[in-house]
Write a protein that holds these residues in place. Structure first.
Motif, PDB file in Angstrom:
ATOM      1  N   LEU A  58       0.994  -1.416   0.141  1.00  0.00           N
ATOM      2  CA  LEU A  58      -0.295  -0.485   0.019  1.00  0.00           C
ATOM      3  C   LEU A  58       0.576   1.325   0.388  1.00  0.00           C
ATOM      4  O   LEU A  58       0.507   2.092  -0.779  1.00  0.00           O
ATOM      5  CB  LEU A  58      -0.922  -0.091   1.340  1.00  0.00           C
ATOM      6  CG  LEU A  58      -2.338  -1.445   1.127  1.00  0.00           C
ATOM      7  CD1 LEU A  58      -2.905  -1.098   2.343  1.00  0.00           C
ATOM      8  CD2 LEU A  58      -2.986  -1.043   0.164  1.00  0.00           C
ATOM      9  N   LYS A  59       1.628   1.089   1.324  1.00  0.00           N
ATOM     10  CA  LYS A  59       3.272   1.858   0.388  1.00  0.00           C
ATOM     11  C   LYS A  59       3.064   2.843  -1.017  1.00  0.00           C
ATOM     12  O   LYS A  59       3.493   4.106  -0.922  1.00  0.00           O
ATOM     13  CB  LYS A  59       4.472   2.024   1.235  1.00  0.00           C
ATOM     14  CG  LYS A  59       5.431   3.406   1.530  1.00  0.00           C
ATOM     15  CD  LYS A  59       6.418   2.618   2.370  1.00  0.00           C
ATOM     16  CE  LYS A  59       7.693   3.285   1.537  1.00  0.00           C
ATOM     17  NZ  LYS A  59       7.875   3.310   0.203  1.00  0.00           N
ATOM     18  N   MET A  61       1.138   2.009  -3.429  1.00  0.00           N
ATOM     19  CA  MET A  61      -0.044   2.135  -3.802  1.00  0.00           C
ATOM     20  C   MET A  61      -0.405   4.338  -4.138  1.00  0.00           C
ATOM     21  O   MET A  61      -0.991   4.634  -4.415  1.00  0.00           O
ATOM     22  CB  MET A  61      -0.772   1.155  -4.022  1.00  0.00           C
ATOM     23  CG  MET A  61      -0.442   0.230  -4.316  1.00  0.00           C
ATOM     24  SD  MET A  61      -1.586  -1.347  -4.050  1.00  0.00           S
ATOM     25  CE  MET A  61      -0.699  -3.008  -4.833  1.00  0.00           C
ATOM     26  N   PHE A  62      -0.531   4.233  -2.581  1.00  0.00           N
ATOM     27  CA  PHE A  62      -1.135   5.720  -1.576  1.00  0.00           C
ATOM     28  C   PHE A  62      -0.870   6.915  -2.656  1.00  0.00           C
ATOM     29  O   PHE A  62      -1.335   7.587  -2.455  1.00  0.00           O
ATOM     30  CB  PHE A  62      -1.333   5.856  -0.648  1.00  0.00           C
ATOM     31  CG  PHE A  62      -2.669   5.024   0.528  1.00  0.00           C
ATOM     32  CD1 PHE A  62      -3.603   5.530  -0.562  1.00  0.00           C
ATOM     33  CD2 PHE A  62      -2.378   3.037   0.975  1.00  0.00           C
ATOM     34  CE1 PHE A  62      -5.289   4.909   0.276  1.00  0.00           C
ATOM     35  CE2 PHE A  62      -3.508   3.840   1.122  1.00  0.00           C
ATOM     36  CZ  PHE A  62      -5.301   3.788   0.780  1.00  0.00           C
ATOM     37  N   CYS A 135      -9.274   0.169  -0.245  1.00  0.00           N
ATOM     38  CA  CYS A 135      -8.306   0.324  -0.641  1.00  0.00           C
ATOM     39  C   CYS A 135      -8.802  -1.452  -1.428  1.00  0.00           C
ATOM     40  O   CYS A 135     -10.115  -1.859  -0.814  1.00  0.00           O
ATOM     41  CB  CYS A 135      -7.081  -0.110  -0.251  1.00  0.00           C
ATOM     42  SG  CYS A 135      -7.321  -1.621   1.497  1.00  0.00           S
ATOM     43  N   MET A 137      -8.316  -5.583  -1.716  1.00  0.00           N
ATOM     44  CA  MET A 137      -7.123  -6.678  -1.129  1.00  0.00           C
ATOM     45  C   MET A 137      -7.740  -7.681  -1.835  1.00  0.00           C
ATOM     46  O   MET A 137      -8.488  -8.174  -1.702  1.00  0.00           O
ATOM     47  CB  MET A 137      -6.968  -6.584   0.753  1.00  0.00           C
ATOM     48  CG  MET A 137      -6.658  -5.700   0.820  1.00  0.00           C
ATOM     49  SD  MET A 137      -5.268  -5.042   0.858  1.00  0.00           S
ATOM     50  CE  MET A 137      -3.823  -6.078   1.631  1.00  0.00           C
ATOM     51  N   PRO A 170      -2.120  -6.218  -1.070  1.00  0.00           N
ATOM     52  CA  PRO A 170      -2.809  -5.125  -1.871  1.00  0.00           C
ATOM     53  C   PRO A 170      -3.070  -5.550  -3.425  1.00  0.00           C
ATOM     54  O   PRO A 170      -2.348  -5.764  -4.288  1.00  0.00           O
ATOM     55  CB  PRO A 170      -2.289  -4.345  -1.517  1.00  0.00           C
ATOM     56  CG  PRO A 170      -0.782  -4.592  -1.158  1.00  0.00           C
ATOM     57  CD  PRO A 170      -1.204  -6.822  -0.746  1.00  0.00           C
ATOM     58  N   ASP A 172      -4.872  -2.682  -5.172  1.00  0.00           N
ATOM     59  CA  ASP A 172      -5.327  -1.255  -5.338  1.00  0.00           C
ATOM     60  C   ASP A 172      -5.541  -0.139  -3.900  1.00  0.00           C
ATOM     61  O   ASP A 172      -6.149  -0.914  -3.520  1.00  0.00           O
ATOM     62  CB  ASP A 172      -6.193  -0.768  -6.392  1.00  0.00           C
ATOM     63  CG  ASP A 172      -5.856   0.210  -7.572  1.00  0.00           C
ATOM     64  OD1 ASP A 172      -4.528   1.230  -7.003  1.00  0.00           O
ATOM     65  OD2 ASP A 172      -6.275   0.517  -7.985  1.00  0.00           O
ATOM     66  N   ALA A 173      -4.935   0.574  -4.379  1.00  0.00           N
ATOM     67  CA  ALA A 173      -5.170   1.668  -3.530  1.00  0.00           C
ATOM     68  C   ALA A 173      -6.229   2.879  -3.980  1.00  0.00           C
ATOM     69  O   ALA A 173      -5.797   3.180  -5.613  1.00  0.00           O
ATOM     70  CB  ALA A 173      -4.632   2.357  -2.634  1.00  0.00           C
ATOM     71  N   CYS A 176      -8.526   8.431   0.171  1.00  0.00           N
ATOM     72  CA  CYS A 176      -8.161   8.113   1.240  1.00  0.00           C
ATOM     73  C   CYS A 176      -9.772   9.311   1.800  1.00  0.00           C
ATOM     74  O   CYS A 176      -9.597  10.231   1.274  1.00  0.00           O
ATOM     75  CB  CYS A 176      -6.735   8.649   2.285  1.00  0.00           C
ATOM     76  SG  CYS A 176      -6.985   9.110   3.930  1.00  0.00           S
ATOM     77  N   VAL A 189     -11.624   0.136   5.864  1.00  0.00           N
ATOM     78  CA  VAL A 189     -11.232  -0.252   4.683  1.00  0.00           C
ATOM     79  C   VAL A 189     -12.106  -0.631   3.761  1.00  0.00           C
ATOM     80  O   VAL A 189     -13.540  -1.423   4.464  1.00  0.00           O
ATOM     81  CB  VAL A 189     -10.656  -1.729   4.607  1.00  0.00           C
ATOM     82  CG1 VAL A 189      -9.954  -1.964   3.330  1.00  0.00           C
ATOM     83  CG2 VAL A 189      -8.857  -1.535   5.082  1.00  0.00           C
TER      84      VAL A 189
END
Length: 314
Positions: A58-59, A61-62, A135, A137, A170, A172-173, A176, A189
């Motif tokens: 996720l790091k 993807m965001f 996101c 998963m 994951p 996709d993100a 937020c 989520v």
């Protein structure tokens, strides 16, 4: 925790990273930047947690994803944009699962405009503070046995261990969101099923009761069509079960005339369709042996009672 929070405003934003997402080069006086915690690897109120592998994914993807209000995916709801992410470990803190507490952090920006001044003030005053991530998963496995599908129940204790689901891989993100009431289960989520990817209907149905469920129009139509098909098949199944039950009760009356019908009706209610089918087949064979069927035709009647038109002798 799936929901996170805004931690502070940034006095010196990284304009090089911010300007990757702008149409022109902005100066630091033209933007307002703030940092936030998106999510972490702790077990949340839904008895789920992100794996460390998921946080790492996720790091990546965001960055570039937008910040919304209440997961309402409309352009008018776009408030800010994430321009940087990172993972922070608290080495002296352990999660309930025994891992080193790790959180996914982010930095976001929005332009300093008259329209955005109220939003900036709400962030600075701590009113707009809680956020949650949207996101997708690919995998959710049981913390007890490591399987995607099993009989363990989330929230229960098994041999001293709390059962929960571990979210990993994951896909996709999406975004937020600032949320008003993060204490609610929906502030987590968003369970989303990707367009073009075969839907996991068991997971989808698990999420139906959650306000965070997200389906595209085509996916919703696909699910409704499937439910309609299930209802039709269930109707056929009920009809077949009723036929099998009638056969068993009829043969039982022949084989066990002393047994009250009510007793037999109660007995067959607990049987599965397969058990009913086996019982009906067995009873049919037993009834056939007890009452053999013999055609009573004129040819079997006494000769003196036979007539030229070949009528049956009843």
């Amino acid at each position: 925790m799936k929901e996170g929070l805004v931690t502070k405003g940034l006095d010196v934003p990284d304009m090089e990273k911010i300007n990757r997402y702008t149409r022109r080069a902005y100066g630091p006086e033209e933007v307002y930047a703030f940092s936030l915690v998106l999510c972490d690897n702790e077990i949340d109120r839904d008895f789920e947690r992100f794996s460390l592998e998921a946080l790492n994914g996720l790091k990546e993807m965001f960055p570039g994803k937008t910040c919304l209000f209440d997961h309402e995916r409309r352009s008018a709801n776009q408030t800010a944009r994430i321009y940087d992410t990172g993972l922070e470990k608290e080495l002296g803190t352990k999660t309930q699962a025994g891992e080193v507490y790790t959180k996914l952090t982010a930095k976001a920006y929005l332009p300093r405009t008259e329209k955005n001044q109220e939003i900036i003030e709400l962030i600075e005053s701590g009113i707009l503070k809680e956020v949650s991530v949207g996101c997708s998963m690919r995998r959710s496995v049981c913390s007890i046995c490591g399987k995607e599908h099993c009989g363990h129940v989330k929230g229960r204790i098994y041999e001293g261990k709390l059962c929960h689901r571990v979210l990993s891989d994951p896909a996709d993100a999406y975004e937020c969101s600032f949320v008003a009431v993060p204490a609610q289960r929906a502030a987590g989520v968003v369970k989303h099923f990707e367009e073009g990817v075969p839907m996991d209907y068991e997971k989808c149905l698990e999420a139906v009761g959650s306000e965070g469920l997200r389906l595209t129009k085509s996916q919703a139509q696909e699910l409704l069509s499937l439910v309609k098909e299930w209802k039709e098949q269930a109707g056929w199944g009920r009809s077949y079960r009723e036929k099998l039950t009638g056969d068993v009760l009829r043969y039982s009356a022949i084989l066990q005339p002393e047994l009250p019908r009510g007793v037999m009706e109660s007995a067959v209610k607990g049987l599965s369709v397969g058990e009913l089918a086996q019982m009906a087949e067995t009873y049919e064979k037993m009834a056939g042996k007890k009452l053999p069927l013999q055609p009573q035709l004129a040819s079997q009647c006494p000769a003196e009672k036979a007539v030229d038109n070949g009528e049956f002798c009843i």
